[in-house]
Design a protein around this motif. Structure first.
Motif, mmCIF file in Angstrom:
data_model
loop_
_atom_site.group_PDB
_atom_site.id
_atom_site.type_symbol
_atom_site.label_atom_id
_atom_site.label_comp_id
_atom_site.label_asym_id
_atom_site.label_seq_id
_atom_site.Cartn_x
_atom_site.Cartn_y
_atom_site.Cartn_z
ATOM 1 N N ASN A 2 23.069 -8.370 42.059
ATOM 2 C CA ASN A 2 22.796 -7.541 40.773
ATOM 3 C C ASN A 2 21.700 -8.160 40.067
ATOM 4 O OD1 ASN A 2 25.074 -6.125 41.216
ATOM 5 N ND2 ASN A 2 26.522 -7.411 40.302
ATOM 6 N N ASN A 3 21.335 -9.518 40.202
ATOM 7 C CA ASN A 3 20.385 -10.143 39.252
ATOM 8 C C ASN A 3 18.993 -9.636 40.009
ATOM 9 O OD1 ASN A 3 22.083 -11.748 37.513
ATOM 10 N ND2 ASN A 3 22.245 -13.434 38.740
ATOM 11 N N ASN A 4 19.102 -9.670 41.191
ATOM 12 C CA ASN A 4 17.804 -9.273 41.818
ATOM 13 C C ASN A 4 17.511 -7.745 41.616
ATOM 14 O OD1 ASN A 4 15.621 -10.066 43.905
ATOM 15 N ND2 ASN A 4 16.520 -8.601 45.134
ATOM 16 N N LEU A 5 18.485 -6.991 41.448
ATOM 17 C CA LEU A 5 18.212 -5.593 41.130
ATOM 18 C C LEU A 5 17.705 -5.289 39.691
ATOM 19 C CD1 LEU A 5 18.385 -2.472 41.855
ATOM 20 C CD2 LEU A 5 20.894 -2.591 41.264
ATOM 21 N N GLN A 6 18.326 -6.255 38.857
ATOM 22 C CA GLN A 6 17.641 -6.241 37.270
ATOM 23 C C GLN A 6 16.447 -6.654 37.367
ATOM 24 O OE1 GLN A 6 20.569 -8.585 35.392
ATOM 25 N NE2 GLN A 6 22.291 -7.284 35.355
ATOM 26 N N THR A 7 16.032 -7.800 38.304
ATOM 27 C CA THR A 7 14.831 -8.102 37.984
ATOM 28 C C THR A 7 13.690 -6.921 38.346
ATOM 29 O OG1 THR A 7 15.426 -10.488 38.669
ATOM 30 C CG2 THR A 7 13.132 -9.687 39.158
ATOM 31 N N ILE A 8 14.241 -6.316 39.738
ATOM 32 C CA ILE A 8 13.379 -5.164 40.324
ATOM 33 C C ILE A 8 13.151 -4.115 39.209
ATOM 34 C CG2 ILE A 8 13.229 -3.342 41.745
ATOM 35 C CD1 ILE A 8 14.531 -5.048 43.911
ATOM 36 N N LEU A 9 14.168 -3.722 38.433
ATOM 37 C CA LEU A 9 14.376 -2.806 37.480
ATOM 38 C C LEU A 9 13.371 -3.273 36.396
ATOM 39 C CD1 LEU A 9 18.099 -1.506 37.494
ATOM 40 C CD2 LEU A 9 15.838 -0.307 38.240
ATOM 41 N N LEU A 10 13.625 -4.111 35.995
ATOM 42 C CA LEU A 10 12.576 -4.783 34.694
ATOM 43 C C LEU A 10 11.192 -4.771 35.248
ATOM 44 C CD1 LEU A 10 15.033 -7.758 33.490
ATOM 45 C CD2 LEU A 10 14.372 -5.853 32.188
ATOM 46 N N GLY A 11 10.805 -5.093 36.486
ATOM 47 C CA GLY A 11 9.519 -5.159 37.203
ATOM 48 C C GLY A 11 8.924 -3.825 36.981
ATOM 49 N N ILE A 12 9.946 -2.687 37.503
ATOM 50 C CA ILE A 12 9.525 -1.360 37.314
ATOM 51 C C ILE A 12 9.090 -1.079 35.846
ATOM 52 C CG2 ILE A 12 10.201 0.973 37.675
ATOM 53 C CD1 ILE A 12 11.873 -0.112 40.021
ATOM 54 N N LEU A 13 10.126 -1.236 34.971
ATOM 55 C CA LEU A 13 9.772 -1.016 33.647
ATOM 56 C C LEU A 13 8.814 -1.669 32.909
ATOM 57 C CD1 LEU A 13 11.064 0.267 30.883
ATOM 58 C CD2 LEU A 13 12.350 -1.754 30.393
ATOM 59 N N ALA A 14 8.285 -2.758 33.199
ATOM 60 C CA ALA A 14 7.195 -3.531 32.963
ATOM 61 C C ALA A 14 5.916 -3.011 33.404
ATOM 62 C CB ALA A 14 7.308 -5.187 33.504
ATOM 63 N N THR A 15 6.017 -2.427 34.492
ATOM 64 C CA THR A 15 4.791 -1.847 35.420
ATOM 65 C C THR A 15 4.535 -0.453 34.535
ATOM 66 O OG1 THR A 15 5.547 -2.802 37.420
ATOM 67 C CG2 THR A 15 3.950 -0.903 37.365
ATOM 68 N N GLY A 16 5.652 0.165 34.360
ATOM 69 C CA GLY A 16 5.450 1.496 33.661
ATOM 70 C C GLY A 16 4.838 1.131 32.157
ATOM 71 N N LEU A 17 5.475 0.227 31.592
ATOM 72 C CA LEU A 17 4.795 -0.045 29.974
ATOM 73 C C LEU A 17 3.406 -0.838 30.041
ATOM 74 C CD1 LEU A 17 5.735 -0.243 27.236
ATOM 75 C CD2 LEU A 17 6.560 -2.643 27.651
ATOM 76 N N ALA A 18 3.310 -1.588 31.237
ATOM 77 C CA ALA A 18 1.755 -2.014 31.279
ATOM 78 C C ALA A 18 0.812 -0.877 31.714
ATOM 79 C CB ALA A 18 1.815 -3.221 32.239
ATOM 80 N N GLY A 19 1.307 -0.025 32.382
ATOM 81 C CA GLY A 19 0.445 1.038 32.853
ATOM 82 C C GLY A 19 0.116 1.982 31.562
ATOM 83 N N ILE A 20 1.055 2.218 30.820
ATOM 84 C CA ILE A 20 0.886 3.057 29.690
ATOM 85 C C ILE A 20 0.034 2.284 28.472
ATOM 86 C CG2 ILE A 20 2.035 3.962 27.560
ATOM 87 C CD1 ILE A 20 4.469 4.441 29.133
ATOM 88 N N ILE A 21 0.110 1.179 28.301
ATOM 89 C CA ILE A 21 -0.748 0.272 27.511
ATOM 90 C C ILE A 21 -1.986 0.245 27.986
ATOM 91 C CG2 ILE A 21 -1.036 -1.729 26.462
ATOM 92 C CD1 ILE A 21 2.069 -2.266 26.368
ATOM 93 N N GLY A 22 -2.354 -0.076 29.281
ATOM 94 C CA GLY A 22 -3.340 -0.100 30.079
ATOM 95 C C GLY A 22 -4.133 1.204 29.810
ATOM 96 N N PHE A 23 -3.392 2.240 30.032
ATOM 97 C CA PHE A 23 -4.072 3.735 30.160
ATOM 98 C C PHE A 23 -4.654 3.898 28.499
ATOM 99 C CE2 PHE A 23 -3.840 8.425 29.200
ATOM 100 C CZ PHE A 23 -4.545 8.711 30.377
ATOM 101 N N ILE A 24 -3.933 3.565 27.795
ATOM 102 C CA ILE A 24 -4.384 3.826 26.295
ATOM 103 C C ILE A 24 -5.706 3.060 26.045
ATOM 104 C CG2 ILE A 24 -3.516 3.514 23.734
ATOM 105 C CD1 ILE A 24 -0.887 3.918 24.642
ATOM 106 N N ILE A 25 -5.565 1.772 26.447
ATOM 107 C CA ILE A 25 -6.858 0.978 26.328
ATOM 108 C C ILE A 25 -7.992 1.316 27.127
ATOM 109 C CG2 ILE A 25 -7.695 -1.325 26.672
ATOM 110 C CD1 ILE A 25 -4.917 -2.556 26.097
ATOM 111 N N LEU A 26 -7.694 1.902 28.396
ATOM 112 C CA LEU A 26 -8.853 2.303 29.293
ATOM 113 C C LEU A 26 -9.443 3.704 28.635
ATOM 114 C CD1 LEU A 26 -7.637 1.545 32.729
ATOM 115 C CD2 LEU A 26 -9.496 0.524 31.648
ATOM 116 N N GLN A 27 -8.391 4.186 28.066
ATOM 117 C CA GLN A 27 -8.777 5.470 27.410
ATOM 118 C C GLN A 27 -9.765 5.396 26.597
ATOM 119 O OE1 GLN A 27 -8.111 8.491 28.866
ATOM 120 N NE2 GLN A 27 -8.594 10.090 27.136
ATOM 121 N N TRP A 28 -9.544 4.508 25.466
ATOM 122 C CA TRP A 28 -10.137 4.101 24.237
ATOM 123 C C TRP A 28 -11.568 3.595 24.791
ATOM 124 C CZ3 TRP A 28 -10.882 -1.281 22.285
ATOM 125 C CH2 TRP A 28 -11.603 -1.333 21.104
#
Length: 443
Positions: free
Chosen positions: A338-364
């Motif tokens: 369960n902890n490992n699954l939570q880590t993966i889900l948090l990693g996916i969430l962090a990846t998505g959030l980082a991608g959005i932030i990175g896209f906004i910065i790169l767009q600018w």
């Protein structure tokens, strides 16, 4: 060669790096948790097995002390129990007071067929059982204290002869303490083991046998109430597989004739217990070397990894039992997964959030780079409008680049001596104005 945009070149490695980092953290977390669970499981199993041995030892020590108080080592016995009845009764009361649970019954029988026993119901109440001749039926007396006057309760219907009992035979054949086979008590219907000791007469020869019953009910209750994990099991068996105690199945059952019989581990009705016993048969046949816990693991029919610990309890009177504790790995690995699954889900969430932030910065960033790129293309194609400078308001390297490009643009299209647009620049500027005017006239 496929042309990649700057945005793709910057975003893709960034996203891959975050994903790899999340996977690496998850893998390391799972691996560390798995090895930690194995270590903790081993220690827990070994500790629990030792606790069971300590519980057995408490029972055994109680029986040793009971016999020692009833008939101290070296004490000589008269041929007739009548001559020493009160003294025997007092010693038996004291002996049965040591461990009311499980050693609440102590008794003696001699080669003449006489018998005396004391059964304790509580700290203040007991039952004295006596017979003086082989033909006499035992009389049961109520006692309400060590010095109380016995009150006759009943006379036993069947003639009890101590000389034919298994405990008498076992004690008469051994100079030291000995245990009888475990059997089912006809009164309580619980498993009982009897410890017997030979008593010497005043002539220096065998006179009789003193014994005490060790009820295994409290031991079975102790094993049943062990709080290890949700699906863990614990049990005690004899080398032949007969159950002494079990946390998941009864140690006594009725056969097809309605008679109560003992239960073997492979016939317990519990699949996991039977599987564990089948794995242990080769180990038992090779003899358990000592009382230190041993561990092993196997995969059962449900594809669960089962951790098992066992050890042998043995005393000098012939008692030899094997304690076993087992835990499915899923009882511990569930939280790790369960902890490992939570880590993966948090990693996916962090990846998505980082991608959005990175896209906004790169767009600018790429928006201003696109303006510069268009300006360079215009210069390269000969188009220029020096009245409309590049509008990039930044204080970083891109802002400096835009300012330098604007300055270069002006220098290229301005006469160095007069400061006026050169002819080519003037022609291009005029052409642009005409095109713009014609375009506005159409509308």
């Amino acid at each position: 060669m496929t042309k990649l945009s700057l945005r793709s070149v910057l975003i893709f490695p960034y996203v891959v790096l975050v994903v790899c980092l999340a996977l690496a953290i998850g893998s390391l977390s799972y691996s560390a948790g798995y090895h930690a669970v194995q270590t903790v499981s081993k220690h827990l199993l070994e500790e629990t097995v030792n606790r069971i041995s300590q519980a057995i030892d408490r029972h055994v020590v109680g029986s040793v002390a009971t016999l020692e108080v009833a008939f101290p080592d070296g004490m000589l016995m008269d041929a007739d129990i009548k001559s020493n009845l009160n003294n025997i009764r007092d010693r038996f009361w004291s002996a049965s007071s040591l461990h009311l649970d499980p050693n609440n019954y102590v008794y003696y029988g001699n080669k003449a067929g006489q018998a005396i026993g004391l059964y304790r119901y509580s700290i203040k109440k007991g039952e004295l059982r006596v017979k003086y001749t082989p033909e006499e039926h035992r009389k049961f007396y109520e006692l309400n204290g060590i010095n109380s006057t016995p009150t006759l309760l009943s006379i036993e219907e069947k003639n009890f002869d101590p000389r034919v009992r298994p405990w008498f035979h076992a004690g008469s054949r051994n100079n030291n303490d000995t245990w009888t086979s475990v059997y089912i008590d006809f009164r309580t219907h619980d498993l009982i083991a009897t410890r017997a000791r030979q008593v010497i007469g005043r002539d220096g020869t065998f006179e009789g046998v003193v014994a005490t019953d060790m009820s295994l009910k409290s031991l079975n209750d102790f094993v049943s109430n062990l709080n290890i994990s949700e699906n863990a099991i614990a049990f005690i068996i004899e080398p032949d597989g007969q159950l002494i105690a079990s946390s998941v199945s009864p140690n006594i059952k009725r056969n097809k004739d309605g008679i109560k019989t003992r239960v073997k581990a492979d016939q317990s009705g519990n699949t996991l217990l039977s599987d564990i016993y089948s794995q242990m048969v080769p180990l038992i046949s090779e003899k358990v070397a000592n009382d230190k816990p041993e561990t092993f693991s196997f995969t059962d029919d449900l594809q669960r990894e089962i951790y098992v610990a066992y050890n042998k309890f043995e005393d000098g009177a012939g008692l030899e039992w094997i304690n076993v504790v087992a835990i499915p790995s899923s009882d511990f690995m569930g939280d790790i997964k369960n902890n490992n699954l939570q880590t993966i889900l948090l990693g996916i969430l962090a990846t998505g959030l980082a991608g959005i932030i990175g896209f906004i910065i790169l767009q600018w960033v790429t928006k201003d780079l696109k303006v510069l790129s268009d300006a360079v293309n215009n210069v390269n194609s000969g188009y220029i409008d020096i009245e409309e400078p590049i509008n990039i308001q930044r204080n970083d390297e891109i802002g400096d680049l835009a300012k330098n490009f604007s300055a270069m643009q002006r220098r290229l299209h301005t006469d160095y001596l007069t400061g006026l647009p050169n002819r080519y620049a003037f022609e291009q500027h005029l052409k642009t104005k005409i095109e713009k005017y014609n375009s506005e006239e159409k509308y």
